[in-house]
Design a protein around this motif. Structure first.
Motif, mmCIF file in Angstrom:
data_model
loop_
_atom_site.group_PDB
_atom_site.id
_atom_site.type_symbol
_atom_site.label_atom_id
_atom_site.label_comp_id
_atom_site.label_asym_id
_atom_site.label_seq_id
_atom_site.Cartn_x
_atom_site.Cartn_y
_atom_site.Cartn_z
ATOM 1 N N MET A 1 0.660 -1.379 0.047
ATOM 2 C CA MET A 1 0.013 0.146 0.158
ATOM 3 C C MET A 1 0.852 1.317 0.044
ATOM 4 S SD MET A 1 -3.182 -1.107 0.022
ATOM 5 C CE MET A 1 -4.281 -0.146 1.040
ATOM 6 N N VAL A 2 0.591 2.332 -0.598
ATOM 7 C CA VAL A 2 1.123 3.702 -0.605
ATOM 8 C C VAL A 2 0.195 4.381 0.218
ATOM 9 C CG1 VAL A 2 1.445 5.805 -2.023
ATOM 10 C CG2 VAL A 2 1.698 3.420 -3.146
ATOM 11 N N LEU A 3 1.027 4.793 1.551
ATOM 12 C CA LEU A 3 0.512 5.401 2.527
ATOM 13 C C LEU A 3 0.814 6.891 2.599
ATOM 14 C CD1 LEU A 3 1.656 2.971 5.233
ATOM 15 C CD2 LEU A 3 -0.342 2.845 3.757
ATOM 16 N N THR A 4 -0.200 7.589 2.809
ATOM 17 C CA THR A 4 -0.072 9.160 2.886
ATOM 18 C C THR A 4 -0.164 9.421 4.650
ATOM 19 O OG1 THR A 4 -0.675 9.922 1.042
ATOM 20 C CG2 THR A 4 -0.594 11.524 2.589
ATOM 21 N N VAL A 5 0.718 10.076 5.141
ATOM 22 C CA VAL A 5 0.561 10.272 6.651
ATOM 23 C C VAL A 5 0.937 11.858 7.012
ATOM 24 C CG1 VAL A 5 1.480 7.994 7.551
ATOM 25 C CG2 VAL A 5 3.121 9.873 7.138
ATOM 26 N N ARG A 6 0.117 12.208 8.034
ATOM 27 C CA ARG A 6 0.392 13.358 8.619
ATOM 28 C C ARG A 6 1.202 13.426 9.891
ATOM 29 N NH1 ARG A 6 -4.391 15.494 9.559
ATOM 30 N NH2 ARG A 6 -4.157 15.133 11.529
ATOM 31 N N TYR A 7 2.299 14.169 10.047
ATOM 32 C CA TYR A 7 3.026 14.127 11.182
ATOM 33 C C TYR A 7 2.226 15.350 12.137
ATOM 34 C CZ TYR A 7 6.357 11.538 9.071
ATOM 35 O OH TYR A 7 7.127 10.355 8.239
ATOM 36 N N ASP A 8 1.666 14.595 13.137
ATOM 37 C CA ASP A 8 0.943 15.498 14.133
ATOM 38 C C ASP A 8 1.332 16.463 14.801
ATOM 39 O OD1 ASP A 8 -1.034 13.472 13.205
ATOM 40 O OD2 ASP A 8 -1.260 12.557 15.240
ATOM 41 N N GLN B 1 -4.451 7.233 14.476
ATOM 42 C CA GLN B 1 -3.261 8.074 14.861
ATOM 43 C C GLN B 1 -2.469 6.919 15.560
ATOM 44 O OE1 GLN B 1 -2.741 10.290 18.583
ATOM 45 N NE2 GLN B 1 -2.222 12.036 17.128
ATOM 46 N N ARG B 2 -1.121 6.701 15.224
ATOM 47 C CA ARG B 2 -0.399 5.860 15.753
ATOM 48 C C ARG B 2 1.047 6.578 16.114
ATOM 49 N NH1 ARG B 2 -1.499 0.530 13.997
ATOM 50 N NH2 ARG B 2 -3.835 0.398 14.013
ATOM 51 N N ARG B 3 1.582 5.932 17.118
ATOM 52 C CA ARG B 3 3.103 6.690 17.660
ATOM 53 C C ARG B 3 4.042 5.601 17.369
ATOM 54 N NH1 ARG B 3 2.342 10.988 20.624
ATOM 55 N NH2 ARG B 3 0.174 11.493 21.259
ATOM 56 N N TYR B 4 5.229 6.096 17.074
ATOM 57 C CA TYR B 4 6.551 5.444 16.985
ATOM 58 C C TYR B 4 7.604 6.240 17.662
ATOM 59 C CZ TYR B 4 7.832 8.173 12.939
ATOM 60 O OH TYR B 4 8.246 9.016 12.067
ATOM 61 N N GLN B 5 8.597 5.184 18.119
ATOM 62 C CA GLN B 5 9.925 5.708 18.387
ATOM 63 C C GLN B 5 10.921 5.961 17.526
ATOM 64 O OE1 GLN B 5 11.833 4.195 21.976
ATOM 65 N NE2 GLN B 5 10.845 5.515 23.132
ATOM 66 N N VAL B 6 11.644 6.906 17.290
ATOM 67 C CA VAL B 6 13.104 7.273 16.730
ATOM 68 C C VAL B 6 13.975 7.004 17.438
ATOM 69 C CG1 VAL B 6 11.825 8.927 14.923
ATOM 70 C CG2 VAL B 6 13.161 9.712 17.089
ATOM 71 N N PRO B 7 15.261 6.604 16.632
ATOM 72 C CA PRO B 7 16.235 5.990 17.520
ATOM 73 C C PRO B 7 16.886 7.002 18.573
ATOM 74 C CG PRO B 7 16.716 5.986 15.008
ATOM 75 C CD PRO B 7 15.523 6.580 15.254
ATOM 76 N N ASN B 8 16.666 8.305 18.591
ATOM 77 C CA ASN B 8 17.127 8.985 19.659
ATOM 78 C C ASN B 8 16.029 9.086 20.738
ATOM 79 O OD1 ASN B 8 14.896 10.762 19.184
ATOM 80 N ND2 ASN B 8 16.080 12.594 18.610
ATOM 81 N N GLY B 9 14.888 8.109 20.706
ATOM 82 C CA GLY B 9 14.215 8.079 21.823
ATOM 83 C C GLY B 9 12.627 8.856 21.856
ATOM 84 N N THR B 10 12.667 9.678 20.932
ATOM 85 C CA THR B 10 11.516 10.630 20.661
ATOM 86 C C THR B 10 10.525 10.146 20.238
ATOM 87 O OG1 THR B 10 13.213 12.491 20.367
ATOM 88 C CG2 THR B 10 10.708 12.760 19.561
ATOM 89 N N GLU B 11 9.275 10.142 20.872
ATOM 90 C CA GLU B 11 8.249 9.572 19.929
ATOM 91 C C GLU B 11 7.306 10.597 19.496
ATOM 92 O OE1 GLU B 11 4.337 8.188 22.464
ATOM 93 O OE2 GLU B 11 5.614 6.605 22.495
ATOM 94 N N ILE B 12 7.058 10.046 18.076
ATOM 95 C CA ILE B 12 6.286 10.766 17.082
ATOM 96 C C ILE B 12 5.044 10.288 16.746
ATOM 97 C CG2 ILE B 12 6.489 11.498 14.741
ATOM 98 C CD1 ILE B 12 9.508 11.499 14.937
ATOM 99 N N ALA B 13 4.052 11.331 16.715
ATOM 100 C CA ALA B 13 2.761 10.742 16.450
ATOM 101 C C ALA B 13 2.511 10.979 15.077
ATOM 102 C CB ALA B 13 1.815 11.416 17.236
ATOM 103 N N VAL B 14 1.702 10.131 14.336
ATOM 104 C CA VAL B 14 1.344 10.256 12.846
ATOM 105 C C VAL B 14 -0.178 9.976 12.687
ATOM 106 C CG1 VAL B 14 3.553 9.965 11.876
ATOM 107 C CG2 VAL B 14 2.221 8.016 12.171
ATOM 108 N N THR B 15 -0.681 10.462 11.876
ATOM 109 C CA THR B 15 -2.256 9.971 11.447
ATOM 110 C C THR B 15 -2.111 9.512 10.074
ATOM 111 O OG1 THR B 15 -3.097 11.610 12.825
ATOM 112 C CG2 THR B 15 -4.458 10.968 11.147
ATOM 113 N N LEU B 16 -2.683 8.385 9.922
ATOM 114 C CA LEU B 16 -2.963 7.935 8.521
ATOM 115 C C LEU B 16 -3.872 8.687 7.720
ATOM 116 C CD1 LEU B 16 -2.209 5.495 6.558
ATOM 117 C CD2 LEU B 16 -3.797 4.180 7.446
ATOM 118 N N LEU B 17 -3.743 9.300 6.630
ATOM 119 C CA LEU B 17 -4.705 10.112 5.880
ATOM 120 C C LEU B 17 -5.161 9.139 4.802
ATOM 121 C CD1 LEU B 17 -2.680 13.497 5.504
ATOM 122 C CD2 LEU B 17 -4.521 12.905 7.284
#
Length: 154
Positions: free
Chosen positions: A78-85, A126-142
């Motif tokens: 699938m081709v996904l489009t997300v917005r970084y919250d 909306q989903r959350r994931y962690q980047v290597p530096n430990g920051t948690e990022i929230a994204v919404t699947l558009l």
């Protein structure tokens, strides 16, 4: 060798991997013209052998040329489009194998932090994931549409 879960590939990506495998196998059977094995040649042969095994495993577990259902659910192919919250930033990418090129789309593996977080999401989730530096990022699947609906092949 343990089997891997199926990975989605475009027909073009499969052809690229098959061509690479052919080249690697030809190099393997040709061998080195010199008889003395240096550390560099041994290391190169080990890397080539590992890559051959990886490509064979990938191709034996690949699903290609078939689009997943057009149900708006994020899954490989699938081709996904997300917005970084919290921002107006959006990104469109293919959820699939990073082992081969897929047109001009960025590719995220389902095993990547973002890919794993989004797998199974529906439009608006909306989903959350962690980047290597430990920051948690929230994204919404558009949006989530099958790859074949977004790219026309010549």
């Amino acid at each position: 060798m343990t089997s891997s879960p199926p990975i989605w590939l475009t027909t073009h990506a499969r052809e690229q991997l098959e061509a690479e495998l052919t080249e690697l196998l030809a190099a393997e059977t040709a061998g080195d013209p010199e008889t003395a094995d240096t550390q560099d040649r041994l290391a190169a042969r080990h890397q080539r052998t590992a890559r051959i095994a990886h490509i064979r495993n990938l191709l034996s577990n690949a699903v290609f040329g078939e689009d997943p259902p057009d149900d708006g659910i994020a899954e490989p192919g699938m081709v996904l489009t997300v917005r970084y919250d919290g921002t107006d930033d959006t990104e469109t990418f293919l959820l699939g194998s990073r082992d081969a090129e897929h047109a001009d789309l960025e590719v995220y593996s389902p095993d990547s932090p973002l890919g794993a977080a989004l797998t199974g999401a529906r439009r608006g989730d909306q989903r959350r994931y962690q980047v290597p530096n430990g920051t948690e990022i929230a994204v919404t699947l558009l949006d989530a549409v099958p790859y074949g609906h977004t790219v026309t092949t010549a």
